[in-house]
Design a protein around this motif. Structure first.
Motif, PDB file in Angstrom:
ATOM      1  N   SER A 151       0.926  -1.216   0.125  1.00 14.78           N
ATOM      2  CA  SER A 151      -0.112  -0.082  -0.013  1.00 14.78           C
ATOM      3  C   SER A 151       0.949   1.448   0.079  1.00 14.78           C
ATOM      4  N   LYS A 152       0.601   2.378  -1.148  1.00 16.14           N
ATOM      5  CA  LYS A 152       1.160   3.392  -1.044  1.00 16.14           C
ATOM      6  C   LYS A 152       0.735   4.438   0.217  1.00 16.14           C
ATOM      7  N   VAL A 153      -0.642   4.084   0.473  1.00 14.86           N
ATOM      8  CA  VAL A 153      -1.175   4.868   1.806  1.00 14.86           C
ATOM      9  C   VAL A 153      -0.406   4.383   3.202  1.00 14.86           C
ATOM     10  N   GLU A 154       0.099   3.177   3.150  1.00 12.01           N
ATOM     11  CA  GLU A 154       0.872   2.868   4.452  1.00 12.01           C
ATOM     12  C   GLU A 154       2.327   3.412   4.174  1.00 12.01           C
ATOM     13  N   SER A 166      11.545  15.064   2.730  1.00 11.23           N
ATOM     14  CA  SER A 166      12.569  15.509   1.823  1.00 11.23           C
ATOM     15  C   SER A 166      13.604  14.482   1.655  1.00 11.23           C
ATOM     16  N   THR A 167      13.559  13.275   2.225  1.00  4.39           N
ATOM     17  CA  THR A 167      14.370  12.050   2.189  1.00  4.39           C
ATOM     18  C   THR A 167      13.837  10.953   1.204  1.00  4.39           C
ATOM     19  N   PHE A 168      12.684  10.825   1.480  1.00  7.57           N
ATOM     20  CA  PHE A 168      12.039   9.500   0.792  1.00  7.57           C
ATOM     21  C   PHE A 168      10.629  10.075   0.001  1.00  7.57           C
ATOM     22  N   LYS A 169      10.798   9.619  -1.355  1.00  2.00           N
ATOM     23  CA  LYS A 169       9.411   9.480  -2.103  1.00  2.00           C
ATOM     24  C   LYS A 169       8.906   8.423  -2.360  1.00  2.00           C
ATOM     25  N   GLU A 183      -6.672   3.031  -5.089  1.00  2.72           N
ATOM     26  CA  GLU A 183      -7.356   4.196  -5.959  1.00  2.72           C
ATOM     27  C   GLU A 183      -6.539   5.533  -5.477  1.00  2.72           C
ATOM     28  N   GLN A 184      -5.880   5.835  -4.193  1.00  3.80           N
ATOM     29  CA  GLN A 184      -5.306   6.987  -3.860  1.00  3.80           C
ATOM     30  C   GLN A 184      -4.211   7.174  -4.439  1.00  3.80           C
ATOM     31  N   LEU A 185      -4.114   8.521  -5.084  1.00  2.00           N
ATOM     32  CA  LEU A 185      -2.748   8.873  -5.644  1.00  2.00           C
ATOM     33  C   LEU A 185      -2.005   9.780  -4.825  1.00  2.00           C
ATOM     34  N   PHE A 186      -0.751   9.966  -4.832  1.00  2.00           N
ATOM     35  CA  PHE A 186       0.109  10.756  -3.942  1.00  2.00           C
ATOM     36  C   PHE A 186       0.999  11.516  -4.719  1.00  2.00           C
ATOM     37  N   PRO A 187       0.327  12.537  -5.780  1.00  2.00           N
ATOM     38  CA  PRO A 187       1.282  13.142  -6.811  1.00  2.00           C
ATOM     39  C   PRO A 187       2.552  13.977  -6.131  1.00  2.00           C
ATOM     40  N   GLU A 188       2.206  14.666  -4.916  1.00  2.00           N
ATOM     41  CA  GLU A 188       3.058  15.370  -4.345  1.00  2.00           C
ATOM     42  C   GLU A 188       4.173  14.548  -3.554  1.00  2.00           C
ATOM     43  N   LEU A 189       3.936  13.218  -3.281  1.00  2.00           N
ATOM     44  CA  LEU A 189       4.880  12.412  -2.664  1.00  2.00           C
ATOM     45  C   LEU A 189       5.479  11.537  -3.777  1.00  2.00           C
ATOM     46  N   THR A 190       5.246  11.728  -4.910  1.00  2.00           N
ATOM     47  CA  THR A 190       5.512  10.820  -5.921  1.00  2.00           C
ATOM     48  C   THR A 190       7.109  11.186  -6.518  1.00  2.00           C
ATOM     49  N   ALA A 234      -3.376  15.672 -11.356  1.00  2.00           N
ATOM     50  CA  ALA A 234      -3.180  16.043  -9.790  1.00  2.00           C
ATOM     51  C   ALA A 234      -1.967  16.774  -9.476  1.00  2.00           C
ATOM     52  N   GLY A 235      -1.192  17.022 -10.438  1.00  2.00           N
ATOM     53  CA  GLY A 235      -0.187  17.777 -10.269  1.00  2.00           C
ATOM     54  C   GLY A 235       1.301  17.237 -10.271  1.00  2.00           C
ATOM     55  N   TYR A 236       1.420  15.828 -10.777  1.00  2.00           N
ATOM     56  CA  TYR A 236       2.623  15.158 -10.784  1.00  2.00           C
ATOM     57  C   TYR A 236       3.382  15.810 -11.977  1.00  2.00           C
TER      58      TYR A 236
END
Length: 270
Positions: A151-154, A166-169, A183-190, A234-236
């Protein structure tokens, strides 16, 4: 919408020597690549020095986005620490920006509570090592049922619990995203997107494995175009890196032609 920015993982043409691989990327108009530490007879595993890789990248005006990968990163022990140290040193010396972090995928470490603690422990240990080298850790959840981090959520929650963006994406892999049913995207953390398609009409989603992963075309079952479009909307604004594992792709006589066709398809559809 702008055209996706493509990168090339060495898995797209694993038999090409590193110099030829960089040259193919340049011929395709791609200036960002991922190198790997799991290709027998090729850099890095053949002993090619990081300085040699850096020089080849410079000759082709190519950015090394990542080394793929530190395997079983969420099973932290002395062996893993040594592997991490060695790969981080190589990444820094060859000019790579990031190190992909792949979780163990053998059915162990999946229990609720156990997997979160294992992930936290590994991120805590890796953070100072990565920070000291100026290397980003790219956490890649795998969609397989047996994986210890699906899970990307986890993954995002663990990164945020350490205030460590700042260290992990995250790596958003279109294949694993589909398999995990996320379903959830994490564009700002990808930090990177891996793309590959599945066109075999007979295999169930639960039975999809790396050998099914081909270049994305019109008969793709993973909705790569939809995933790419959603991420960009979504901004990626980062890279989409081709990572096919199928033998039929690896055996192509003209991988450049096939990659160009997939790039053209995705550019027109997205």
């Amino acid at each position: 919408m702008p055209t996706p920015r493509f990168a090339l993982n060495h898995m797209a043409a694993p038999s090409l020597p590193i110099e030829d691989f960089f040259g193919m990327a340049t011929a395709l108009g791609i200036d960002a690549v991922e190198i790997r530490n799991d290709l027998t007879g090729n850099a890095i595993i053949d002993g090619t020095s990081p300085e040699t890789v850096a020089a080849a990248a410079k000759r082709h005006a190519t950015t090394i986005v990542s080394i793929n990968a530190l395997q079983r990163f969420n099973e932290w022990n002395a062996t893993r620490a040594d592997e991490a140290r060695e790969l981080i040193e190589y990444a820094k010396a060859c000019g790579a920006q990031a190190l992909v972090l792949v979780p163990k995928n053998d059915g162990t470490g999946r229990a609720d509570g156990e997997r979160q603690e294992n992930l936290r422990q590994s991120l805590v240990a890796l953070k100072p090592m990565l920070d000291a080298a100026g290397i980003v850790g790219l956490v890649e959840p795998l969609g397989f049922d047996i994986c210890s981090l699906r899970s990307k959520v986890e993954a995002a929650a663990a990164i945020d619990a350490l205030a460590a963006r700042s260290t992990f994406k995250l790596v958003h892999d279109t294949f694993h995203h589909h398999l995990a049913g996320e379903e959830q995207l994490f564009p700002e953390l990808t930090g990177l997107v891996h793309i590959s398609g599945v066109d075999d009409p007979t295999v169930s989603v639960a039975d999809m494995r790396d050998p099914h992963r081909v270049l994305v075309a019109a008969n793709d079952r993973l909705d790569n175009t939809g995933q790419i479009r959603a991420l960009m909307e979504a901004g990626y604004a980062g890279l989409f890196s081709f990572e096919p594992f199928a033998a039929e792709v690896h055996d192509l006589k003209d991988p450049e032609k096939a990659l160009r066709a997939s790039m053209d398809y995705l550019s027109t559809q997205v």
